[in-house]
Write a protein that holds these residues in place. Structure first.
Motif, PDB file in Angstrom:
ATOM      1  N   SER A  98      38.123  86.705  20.720  1.00  0.00           N
ATOM      2  CA  SER A  98      38.467  85.289  20.862  1.00  0.00           C
ATOM      3  C   SER A  98      37.756  84.656  22.052  1.00  0.00           C
ATOM      4  O   SER A  98      37.520  83.437  22.059  1.00  0.00           O
ATOM      5  CB  SER A  98      39.984  85.124  20.984  1.00  0.00           C
ATOM      6  N   ALA A 142      48.857  87.598  19.525  1.00  0.00           N
ATOM      7  CA  ALA A 142      49.201  86.200  19.301  1.00  0.00           C
ATOM      8  C   ALA A 142      48.190  85.268  19.964  1.00  0.00           C
ATOM      9  O   ALA A 142      47.775  84.256  19.372  1.00  0.00           O
ATOM     10  CB  ALA A 142      50.602  85.917  19.831  1.00  0.00           C
ATOM     11  N   GLU A 143      47.772  85.590  21.182  1.00  0.00           N
ATOM     12  CA  GLU A 143      46.831  84.744  21.906  1.00  0.00           C
ATOM     13  C   GLU A 143      45.481  84.675  21.200  1.00  0.00           C
ATOM     14  O   GLU A 143      44.930  83.585  20.984  1.00  0.00           O
ATOM     15  CB  GLU A 143      46.654  85.278  23.325  1.00  0.00           C
ATOM     16  N   SER A 144      44.934  85.824  20.839  1.00  0.00           N
ATOM     17  CA  SER A 144      43.618  85.830  20.204  1.00  0.00           C
ATOM     18  C   SER A 144      43.672  85.207  18.815  1.00  0.00           C
ATOM     19  O   SER A 144      42.739  84.497  18.399  1.00  0.00           O
ATOM     20  CB  SER A 144      43.052  87.255  20.141  1.00  0.00           C
ATOM     21  N   THR A 145      44.777  85.415  18.093  1.00  0.00           N
ATOM     22  CA  THR A 145      44.932  84.817  16.766  1.00  0.00           C
ATOM     23  C   THR A 145      44.984  83.297  16.856  1.00  0.00           C
ATOM     24  O   THR A 145      44.381  82.595  16.034  1.00  0.00           O
ATOM     25  CB  THR A 145      46.206  85.339  16.086  1.00  0.00           C
ATOM     26  N   ALA A 146      45.678  82.779  17.850  1.00  0.00           N
ATOM     27  CA  ALA A 146      45.809  81.334  18.011  1.00  0.00           C
ATOM     28  C   ALA A 146      44.450  80.686  18.256  1.00  0.00           C
ATOM     29  O   ALA A 146      44.173  79.589  17.745  1.00  0.00           O
ATOM     30  CB  ALA A 146      46.771  81.019  19.156  1.00  0.00           C
ATOM     31  N   VAL A 147      43.588  81.342  19.015  1.00  0.00           N
ATOM     32  CA  VAL A 147      42.254  80.799  19.273  1.00  0.00           C
ATOM     33  C   VAL A 147      41.453  80.722  17.977  1.00  0.00           C
ATOM     34  O   VAL A 147      40.813  79.705  17.674  1.00  0.00           O
ATOM     35  CB  VAL A 147      41.515  81.658  20.325  1.00  0.00           C
ATOM     36  N   ARG A 149      42.620  80.660  14.879  1.00  0.00           N
ATOM     37  CA  ARG A 149      43.233  79.696  13.957  1.00  0.00           C
ATOM     38  C   ARG A 149      42.852  78.265  14.349  1.00  0.00           C
ATOM     39  O   ARG A 149      42.519  77.437  13.486  1.00  0.00           O
ATOM     40  CB  ARG A 149      44.754  79.843  13.963  1.00  0.00           C
ATOM     41  N   ALA A 150      42.879  77.957  15.628  1.00  0.00           N
ATOM     42  CA  ALA A 150      42.544  76.606  16.082  1.00  0.00           C
ATOM     43  C   ALA A 150      41.088  76.272  15.790  1.00  0.00           C
ATOM     44  O   ALA A 150      40.764  75.146  15.398  1.00  0.00           O
ATOM     45  CB  ALA A 150      42.833  76.471  17.579  1.00  0.00           C
ATOM     46  N   ALA A 155      44.231  81.062   9.842  1.00  0.00           N
ATOM     47  CA  ALA A 155      44.446  82.312  10.569  1.00  0.00           C
ATOM     48  C   ALA A 155      43.618  83.430   9.951  1.00  0.00           C
ATOM     49  O   ALA A 155      43.411  83.462   8.735  1.00  0.00           O
ATOM     50  CB  ALA A 155      45.923  82.692  10.542  1.00  0.00           C
TER      51      ALA A 155
END
Length: 301
Positions: A98, A142-147, A149-150, A155
Motif C-alpha cells: 500500500s 485493515a490499513e493496507s486494504t483501505a488504501v 480500496r480508496a 477492495a
C-alpha cells in the motif's frame, strides 16, 4: 501389543491431505486445462531501516546500494515490464504494497489503466506481519486494504503477505476482513479451500520455484537459466494438465527481472507462453478465485 500407529504431529487445521491424482475433475473456462497468471510484485522499502532483498551484503544503515537497487524496479524496471506485458497482450496480477500509492502513484495508475488486478501485499516489504500480535496484524491488514480500496474503488480480493510471513491467525484475519483468496501457501498446483473462522478462504498456487527471488537472489541463477525454468515449468505443466486442471503462477519483481539483460530473457519465456494462448487460460489470480467460488465451488477440495 502396543499400537504401532505413530502419534499425529501438530497440524495447522486449515486443510486435509489429498493427492492431486484423487480429486474431482473440472475444466477452466472454454475447456482449458492450464491457468497461467503473472504475479508482479510492486514493493516499497523504508529508508535506513527494516527488511529488504540484497544485491550485495548490506552495510550499516542507511544502506544506499541495496535501497537504490530495489527502487530501480519502481523507477525503471516496472515500466519496462509494463511495455512487455502490453506488447504480448498479457494480463497481470499486481501484488502491491500500500506504500506504493504514496511512493509511485503514476506507476499504480499505469497498471490500473491496463485493467490489471491489484492484490493486497501489506504496507511495505520492509516489515513482516507475522511478528505482530493479533490486534496489530488485523490493523495492518485493515490499513493496507483501505488504501487499495480508496485508490482502486474496490477492495482487493486476494492477499500475499510480505515475505510470505503468516501468524497462526493470518487466514482467519484475511477472511474476516473480506478477502476471498490467499497466495501465501505454495503446497499445491490446484486451488484448494482453507478453513478459517471467517468462512472458506481459497488458496491459489503462488510459486516459490518459478519465482525470481529464490531463483536469482537465493540460488544465484542466471537470467537465461531463470527464463529456461519458466519455459520448462510451463511445458511440463501443460502436459500434466491433461490429467488434472492446474494453475501456474510466475512471480516477478521489477528490480530483478526488470534489469535489461534479464528482461531480454524474460521476454523470450513470456513469448513462448503467449504463443500457446489458444490452449491455455491466460488470466489474473482474481479470475481464478471468482471461477472457483462461483462456478466450480463444489469441485474444489
Amino acid at each position: 501389543m502396543s499400537d504401532p500407529t505413530p502419534p499425529a504431529l501438530r497440524h495447522h487445521g486449515r486443510f486435509a491431505y489429498r493427492a492431486i491424482t484423487d480429486r474431482p475433475d473440472y475444466d477452466w473456462p472454454d475447456g482449458r486445462r492450464l491457468a497461467v497468471y503473472l504475479g508482479l510484485n510492486l514493493e516499497h522499502f523504508a529508508w535506513g531501516e527494516g527488511l529488504g532483498a540484497e544485491l550485495a551484503p548490506g552495510g550499516p544503515q542507511p544502506d544506499v546500494l541495496n535501497y537504490a537497487w530495489r527502487d530501480y524496479g519502481n523507477r525503471v524496471g516496472a515500466w519496462r515490464m509494463l511495455e512487455l506485458f502490453d506488447a504480448l497482450d498479457l494480463p497481470a496480477s499486481i501484488l502491491a504494497n500500500s506504500a506504493m500509492y504514496a511512493h509511485a502513484p503514476e506507476l499504480m495508475a499505469a497498471f490500473r489503466a491496463r485493467g490489471d488486478e491489484i492484490v493486497g501485499h501489506g504496507r511495505t516489504n520492509a516489515e513482516r506481519q507475522s511478528v505482530l500480535d493479533r490486534a496489530a496484524e488485523a490493523a495492518l491488514i485493515a490499513e493496507s486494504t483501505a488504501v487499495l480500496r480508496a485508490a482502486e474503488g474496490v477492495a482487493p480480493q486476494g492477499w500475499l503477505s510480505p515475505w510470505i510471513a503468516e501468524s497462526e491467525h493470518t487466514p482467519d484475519l484475511l477472511a474476516e476482513a473480506g478477502y476471498g483468496y490467499t497466495l501465501n501457501w505454495c503446497m499445491d498446483d490446484q486451488p484448494i479451500w482453507m478453513e478459517t473462522t471467517g468462512g472458506r478462504l481459497l488458496s491459489i498456487p503462488y510459486p516459490q520455484e518459478a519465482n525470481d527471488i529464490p531463483s536469482i537472489v537465493a540460488r544465484k541463477d542466471g537470467a537465461g537459466y531463470f527464463a529456461d525454468m519458466i519455459i520448462d515449468n510451463f511445458d511440463e505443466m501443460r502436459a500434466q494438465s491433461r490429467g488434472q486442471p492446474l494453475v501456474m503462477g510466475i512471480a516477478l519483481h521489477p528490480y530483478l527481472v526488470g534489469q535489461p539483460y534479464r528482461l531480454r530473457h524474460l521476454r523470450r519465456a513470456l513469448t513462448h507462453i503467449a504463443a500457446h494462448r489458444d490452449e491455455i487460460w491466460l488470466c489474473r489470480a482474481g479470475e481464478i478465485h471468482s471461477y472457483c467460488r462461483n462456478v466450480i465451488s463444489d469441485r474444489v477440495v
